[in-house]
Write an enzyme that holds these catalytic residues in place. Structure first.
Site, PDB file in Angstrom:
ATOM      1  N   ASP A   1      49.280 -39.856  25.633  1.00 32.68           N
ATOM      2  CA  ASP A   1      48.412 -39.053  26.509  1.00 32.68           C
ATOM      3  C   ASP A   1      47.090 -38.656  25.847  1.00 32.68           C
ATOM      4  OD1 ASP A   1      50.469 -39.208  28.359  1.00 32.68           O
ATOM      5  OD2 ASP A   1      51.380 -37.342  27.662  1.00 32.68           O
TER       6      ASP A   1
ATOM      7  N   GLY B   1      44.379 -40.159  26.269  1.00 33.97           N
ATOM      8  CA  GLY B   1      43.264 -40.518  27.149  1.00 33.97           C
ATOM      9  C   GLY B   1      42.953 -42.011  27.048  1.00 33.97           C
ATOM     10  N   LYS B   2      43.966 -42.781  26.678  1.00 35.78           N
ATOM     11  CA  LYS B   2      43.774 -44.244  26.493  1.00 35.78           C
ATOM     12  C   LYS B   2      43.313 -44.904  27.785  1.00 35.78           C
ATOM     13  CE  LYS B   2      48.145 -44.492  25.376  1.00 35.78           C
ATOM     14  NZ  LYS B   2      48.526 -43.063  25.316  1.00 35.78           N
ATOM     15  N   GLY B   3      43.986 -44.514  28.900  1.00 36.37           N
ATOM     16  CA  GLY B   3      43.677 -45.140  30.194  1.00 36.37           C
ATOM     17  C   GLY B   3      42.211 -44.992  30.547  1.00 36.37           C
TER      18      GLY B   3
ATOM     19  N   GLY C   1      51.817 -43.240  31.525  1.00 36.12           N
ATOM     20  CA  GLY C   1      51.037 -42.742  32.659  1.00 36.12           C
ATOM     21  C   GLY C   1      49.593 -42.693  32.215  1.00 36.12           C
ATOM     22  N   HIS C   2      48.797 -43.623  32.688  1.00 36.14           N
ATOM     23  CA  HIS C   2      47.406 -43.742  32.240  1.00 36.14           C
ATOM     24  C   HIS C   2      46.480 -43.366  33.392  1.00 36.14           C
ATOM     25  CE1 HIS C   2      48.849 -46.770  28.973  1.00 36.14           C
ATOM     26  NE2 HIS C   2      49.291 -45.547  28.790  1.00 36.14           N
TER      27      HIS C   2
ATOM     28  N   THR D   1      61.435 -39.858  29.560  1.00 36.27           N
ATOM     29  CA  THR D   1      60.825 -39.834  30.890  1.00 36.27           C
ATOM     30  C   THR D   1      61.859 -40.207  31.963  1.00 36.27           C
ATOM     31  OG1 THR D   1      60.148 -42.132  30.653  1.00 36.27           O
ATOM     32  CG2 THR D   1      58.538 -40.451  30.005  1.00 36.27           C
TER      33      THR D   1
ATOM     34  N   ARG E   1      70.888 -58.531  23.015  1.00 36.46           N
ATOM     35  CA  ARG E   1      70.913 -59.884  23.590  1.00 36.46           C
ATOM     36  C   ARG E   1      71.762 -59.983  24.864  1.00 36.46           C
ATOM     37  NH1 ARG E   1      72.345 -62.284  17.870  1.00 36.46           N
ATOM     38  NH2 ARG E   1      73.446 -60.315  17.933  1.00 36.46           N
TER      39      ARG E   1
ATOM     40  N   GLN F   1      51.997 -45.088  25.062  1.00 40.76           N
ATOM     41  CA  GLN F   1      52.538 -44.043  24.184  1.00 40.76           C
ATOM     42  C   GLN F   1      51.576 -43.819  22.995  1.00 40.76           C
ATOM     43  OE1 GLN F   1      55.184 -46.652  25.226  1.00 40.76           O
ATOM     44  NE2 GLN F   1      55.026 -45.339  26.991  1.00 40.76           N
TER      45      GLN F   1
ATOM     46  N   ARG G   1      55.828 -32.923  33.550  1.00 42.76           N
ATOM     47  CA  ARG G   1      56.273 -31.860  32.638  1.00 42.76           C
ATOM     48  C   ARG G   1      55.086 -31.262  31.880  1.00 42.76           C
ATOM     49  NH1 ARG G   1      60.446 -34.937  28.936  1.00 42.76           N
ATOM     50  NH2 ARG G   1      58.944 -36.595  29.306  1.00 42.76           N
TER      51      ARG G   1
ATOM     52  N   ASP H   1      35.402 -31.523  25.644  1.00 42.98           N
ATOM     53  CA  ASP H   1      35.016 -30.441  26.558  1.00 42.98           C
ATOM     54  C   ASP H   1      36.065 -29.330  26.669  1.00 42.98           C
ATOM     55  OD1 ASP H   1      36.315 -32.783  27.843  1.00 42.98           O
ATOM     56  OD2 ASP H   1      36.454 -31.447  29.571  1.00 42.98           O
TER      57      ASP H   1
ATOM     58  N   SER I   1      34.710 -38.689  24.363  1.00 43.30           N
ATOM     59  CA  SER I   1      34.915 -38.460  25.789  1.00 43.30           C
ATOM     60  C   SER I   1      34.719 -36.979  26.083  1.00 43.30           C
ATOM     61  CB  SER I   1      36.321 -38.922  26.170  1.00 43.30           C
ATOM     62  OG  SER I   1      36.597 -38.596  27.497  1.00 43.30           O
ATOM     63  N   THR I   2      33.930 -36.693  27.129  1.00 34.52           N
ATOM     64  CA  THR I   2      33.609 -35.302  27.442  1.00 34.52           C
ATOM     65  C   THR I   2      34.057 -34.895  28.856  1.00 34.52           C
ATOM     66  OG1 THR I   2      31.448 -36.027  28.189  1.00 34.52           O
ATOM     67  CG2 THR I   2      31.598 -35.272  25.895  1.00 34.52           C
TER      68      THR I   2
HETATM   69  P1  GDP Z   1      46.905 -41.726  28.397  1.00 32.34           P
HETATM   70  O1  GDP Z   1      48.364 -41.781  28.637  1.00 32.34           O
HETATM   71  O2  GDP Z   1      46.542 -41.813  26.947  1.00 32.34           O
HETATM   72  O3  GDP Z   1      46.138 -42.708  29.230  1.00 32.34           O
HETATM   73  O4  GDP Z   1      46.425 -40.272  28.867  1.00 32.34           O
HETATM   74  P2  GDP Z   1      46.846 -39.519  30.229  1.00 32.34           P
HETATM   75  O5  GDP Z   1      46.117 -40.139  31.349  1.00 32.34           O
HETATM   76  O6  GDP Z   1      48.316 -39.402  30.339  1.00 32.34           O
HETATM   77  O7  GDP Z   1      46.332 -38.065  29.911  1.00 32.34           O
HETATM   78  C1  GDP Z   1      45.004 -37.794  29.627  1.00 32.34           C
HETATM   79  C2  GDP Z   1      44.497 -36.743  30.647  1.00 32.34           C
HETATM   80  O8  GDP Z   1      43.255 -36.238  30.209  1.00 32.34           O
HETATM   81  C3  GDP Z   1      44.224 -37.343  32.022  1.00 32.34           C
HETATM   82  O9  GDP Z   1      44.430 -36.339  32.981  1.00 32.34           O
HETATM   83  C4  GDP Z   1      42.751 -37.719  31.949  1.00 32.34           C
HETATM   84  O10 GDP Z   1      42.122 -37.746  33.233  1.00 32.34           O
HETATM   85  C5  GDP Z   1      42.215 -36.589  31.127  1.00 32.34           C
HETATM   86  N1  GDP Z   1      41.055 -36.908  30.263  1.00 32.34           N
HETATM   87  C6  GDP Z   1      40.822 -37.995  29.514  1.00 32.34           C
HETATM   88  N2  GDP Z   1      39.706 -37.822  28.755  1.00 32.34           N
HETATM   89  C7  GDP Z   1      39.243 -36.594  29.051  1.00 32.34           C
HETATM   90  C8  GDP Z   1      38.142 -35.812  28.591  1.00 32.34           C
HETATM   91  O11 GDP Z   1      37.375 -36.213  27.716  1.00 32.34           O
HETATM   92  N3  GDP Z   1      38.001 -34.561  29.115  1.00 32.34           N
HETATM   93  C9  GDP Z   1      38.832 -34.062  30.071  1.00 32.34           C
HETATM   94  N4  GDP Z   1      38.610 -32.839  30.541  1.00 32.34           N
HETATM   95  N5  GDP Z   1      39.884 -34.765  30.534  1.00 32.34           N
HETATM   96  C10 GDP Z   1      40.086 -35.998  30.012  1.00 32.34           C
HETATM   97  P1  IMO Z   2      51.430 -42.719  27.638  1.00 30.87           P
HETATM   98  O1  IMO Z   2      51.259 -44.204  27.595  1.00 30.87           O
HETATM   99  C1  IMO Z   2      53.554 -39.204  26.191  1.00 30.87           C
HETATM  100  C2  IMO Z   2      57.797 -39.672  25.337  1.00 30.87           C
HETATM  101  C3  IMO Z   2      58.795 -38.917  26.202  1.00 30.87           C
HETATM  102  C4  IMO Z   2      59.875 -38.647  25.173  1.00 30.87           C
HETATM  103  C5  IMO Z   2      59.898 -39.918  24.333  1.00 30.87           C
HETATM  104  C6  IMO Z   2      60.939 -40.939  24.763  1.00 30.87           C
HETATM  105  O2  IMO Z   2      51.106 -42.110  28.945  1.00 30.87           O
HETATM  106  O3  IMO Z   2      50.735 -42.079  26.490  1.00 30.87           O
HETATM  107  P2  IMO Z   2      61.106 -42.633  26.811  1.00 30.87           P
HETATM  108  O4  IMO Z   2      61.135 -42.374  28.289  1.00 30.87           O
HETATM  109  O5  IMO Z   2      59.982 -43.490  26.363  1.00 30.87           O
HETATM  110  O6  IMO Z   2      62.420 -43.091  26.272  1.00 30.87           O
HETATM  111  O7  IMO Z   2      60.879 -41.166  26.169  1.00 30.87           O
HETATM  112  O8  IMO Z   2      58.605 -40.502  24.495  1.00 30.87           O
HETATM  113  N1  IMO Z   2      56.860 -40.545  26.062  1.00 30.87           N
HETATM  114  C7  IMO Z   2      55.564 -40.261  26.227  1.00 30.87           C
HETATM  115  N2  IMO Z   2      54.857 -39.171  25.886  1.00 30.87           N
HETATM  116  N3  IMO Z   2      52.931 -40.262  26.756  1.00 30.87           N
HETATM  117  C8  IMO Z   2      53.617 -41.381  27.064  1.00 30.87           C
HETATM  118  O9  IMO Z   2      53.025 -42.500  27.490  1.00 30.87           O
HETATM  119  C9  IMO Z   2      55.009 -41.398  26.849  1.00 30.87           C
HETATM  120  N4  IMO Z   2      55.981 -42.311  27.067  1.00 30.87           N
HETATM  121  C10 IMO Z   2      57.103 -41.795  26.562  1.00 30.87           C
HETATM  122  O10 IMO Z   2      58.237 -37.741  26.722  1.00 30.87           O
HETATM  123  O11 IMO Z   2      59.488 -37.604  24.320  1.00 30.87           O
HETATM  124 MG    MG Z   3      49.835 -40.671  29.626  1.00 27.83          MG
END
Ligand code: GDP
Ligand code: IMO
Ligand code: MG
Length: 432
Positions: A14, A16-18, A41-42, A130, A144, A226, A305, A335, A416-417
């Site tokens: 999480d 902010g890769k997406g 979840g991206h 998850t 296997r 992840q 969550r 930000d 990223s801001t």
């Molecule tokens: P990922 O799993 O790495 O792709 O990240 P997620 O999408 O799960 O979580 C990142 C959250 O931060 C999302 O709600 C994005 O829209 C938000 N986000 C990403 N970059 C920024 C930023 O620079 N500033 C703010 N305020 N939100 C951001």
């Molecule tokens: P993105 O790509 C944050 C966490 C779960 C749990 C552990 C194992 O959006 O960054 P799993 O369902 O993979 O067996 O759960 O890994 N987890 C993540 N945490 N971002 C994710 O993906 C995650 N994918 C799994 O919360 O702690």
């Molecule tokens: Mg995510």
């Protein structure tokens, strides 16, 4: 020249890769997922419209981009089709621009049920997964007994194998977990309904990528899911996911070799979050964490969550930069720190005898007796939201960025801001 790059998370997911992959995709041709599944979840935000992708590579919102799901990803076919249809409803047609590996393992109903049953049943190590069946699907691959997308081509063989696996799972559901069994017939029926959709988009993605790399001057982004400390080998085991989220996952999860990669971007949130259980030395609670929830919207993109909140940990960051051969950093969510009078950065730990500790193995071994040592820096108290030019950042924010670069000996190429594609500062162009 950078043609083939990797973008992966350096913390617990999480980061902010997406958003960043979507931003970089305007200059790319292919985006390739190589591990994980729909536990990811991206989030992409384009002109206030929010889209969350779980299996489909971020970047497909650009009509020039082809998404590839490599062999290292575990695919829930019903969730993949749901995601394709959800995008279609929003006028984003991906089916003609999506290719999945015939060697990807399938995530089926019994994996999900097993994942959820275990989490309910266990009392010593609840991981906080998850609940998407990711762990059991990877277990089946290593054991296997897993079934792959391409196995559906030979339905006789597939049905026999499926029956065996369902029996194996049902024995445990009935006798150990005391939950109702799953129906072999229902699973097969659903798969038969959707198999043609899968056949249309299924390929030998290793061979395809090899041809793209050798014959064409195309740009590829390998998209990590992840984050580094959720890696099955290098993370905070057992509180990890079941794939290699670190750089090696690119090679095993696609079949390409390291000489074809030019650049690895490590995405780092300027503080830290973690969903699920496991060690988190810089975690904090109370009013301060509430500020991060309200402003940073730190709720899981997949499960909704609350994410746990902490300060940026340089000890871990250095380790993940080394582990992933990181070329440069992308700092996100600057930000969110805007209104803090002071910001903490963890630069080491000490144990209960006062001994200084500067390595990750303490976290890995979950020593409870360690506390973080913080460097406290002055906040900037003005909005940086949406700034896209480095020179427009307040001095304290620039100093904060310089400090992270200095403490990690790694350049910062992107900042990223804000959540939107536009809210991005490019310090150094990646695709030349
Ligand atoms: P990922 O799993 O790495 O792709 O990240 P997620 O999408 O799960 O979580 C990142 C959250 O931060 C999302 O709600 C994005 O829209 C938000 N986000 C990403 N970059 C920024 C930023 O620079 N500033 C703010 N305020 N939100 C951001
Ligand atoms: P993105 O790509 C944050 C966490 C779960 C749990 C552990 C194992 O959006 O960054 P799993 O369902 O993979 O067996 O759960 O890994 N987890 C993540 N945490 N971002 C994710 O993906 C995650 N994918 C799994 O919360 O702690
Ligand atoms: Mg995510």
């Amino acid at each position: 020249m950078n043609n083939n790059i990797v973008v992966l998370g350096l913390q617990w997911g999480d980061e902010g890769k997406g958003k960043i992959i979507d931003f970089l995709s305007k200059k790319a041709n292919y985006i390739v997922r190589y591990q994980g599944g729909n536990n990811a979840g991206h989030t992409l935000v384009i002109d206030k419209k929010k889209i969350i992708l779980h299996l489909i590579p971020s970047g497909v919102l650009h009509p020039n981009v082809i998404g590839i799901i490599g062999n290292g990803v575990v695919i829930s076919p019903s969730d993949l089709i749901k995601e394709i249809n959800l995008l279609k409803k929003q006028n984003i047609n991906v089916i003609d621009r999506l290719i999945i590996s015939e060697s990807s393992h399938l995530v089926l109903k019994y994996h999900i049920k097993m994942d959820q049953s275990r989490e309910k049943f266990k009392n010593n190590t609840i991981i906080g997964t998850t609940g998407r069946g990711i762990g059991p699907a990877y277990e089946d691959k290593v054991a296997r007994r897993g079934l792959r997308v391409g196995d559906l081509k030979n339905i006789d063989f597939f049905s026999k194998r499926l029956k065996e696996v369902v029996n194996y799972y049902n024995y445990q559901f009935i006798n150990y977990y005391k939950v109702p069994p799953v129906s072999y017939k229902d699973i097969l029926k659903e798969l038969l309904k959707i198999k043609n959709i899968l056949f249309n988009i299924m390929r030998n993605t290793r061979e395809l990528l090899y041809k793209i790399i050798i014959n064409n001057n195309k740009k590829i982004i390998f998209e990590g899911a992840q984050g580094t400390f959720l890696d099955i080998d290098h993370g905070t085991f057992p509180y990890v996911t079941s794939s290699n989220t670190t750089i090696g996952g690119v090679f095993t999860g696609t079949g390409i070799g390291p000489k074809y990669l030019n650049y690895t971007l490590g995405v780092v949130k300027v503080y830290a979050t973690r969903v699920g259980n496991g060690p988190f030395i810089t975690e904090f609670f109370g009013n301060l964490s509430e500020l991060f929830y309200s402003k940073g919207l730190e709720f899981g993109s997949t499960t909704g969550r609350r994410r746990r909140i902490g300060w940026l940990d340089i000890v871990l960051l250095r380790e993940s930069i080394f582990m992933n051969s990181i070329t440069a950093l992308c700092l996100t969510k600057l930000d969110i720190l805007d209104n803090l009078s002071e910001i903490k950065i963890c630069i080491g730990y000490k144990n209960n005898t006062g001994k200084l500790i500067n390595n990750f193995s303490y976290v890995e071994n979950f020593s409870n007796d360690i506390t973080p040592i913080y460097k406290i820096v002055k906040g900037w108290n003005v909005s940086t939201f949406g700034i896209s030019n480095f020179n427009k950042l307040p001095k304290e924010a620039k100093d904060f960025v310089y400090l992270i670069a200095e403490l990690t000996s790694t350049p910062v190429d992107i900042i990223s801001t804000g959540p939107d594609r536009k809210h991005t500062i490019v310090c150094r162009e990646i695709f030349t």
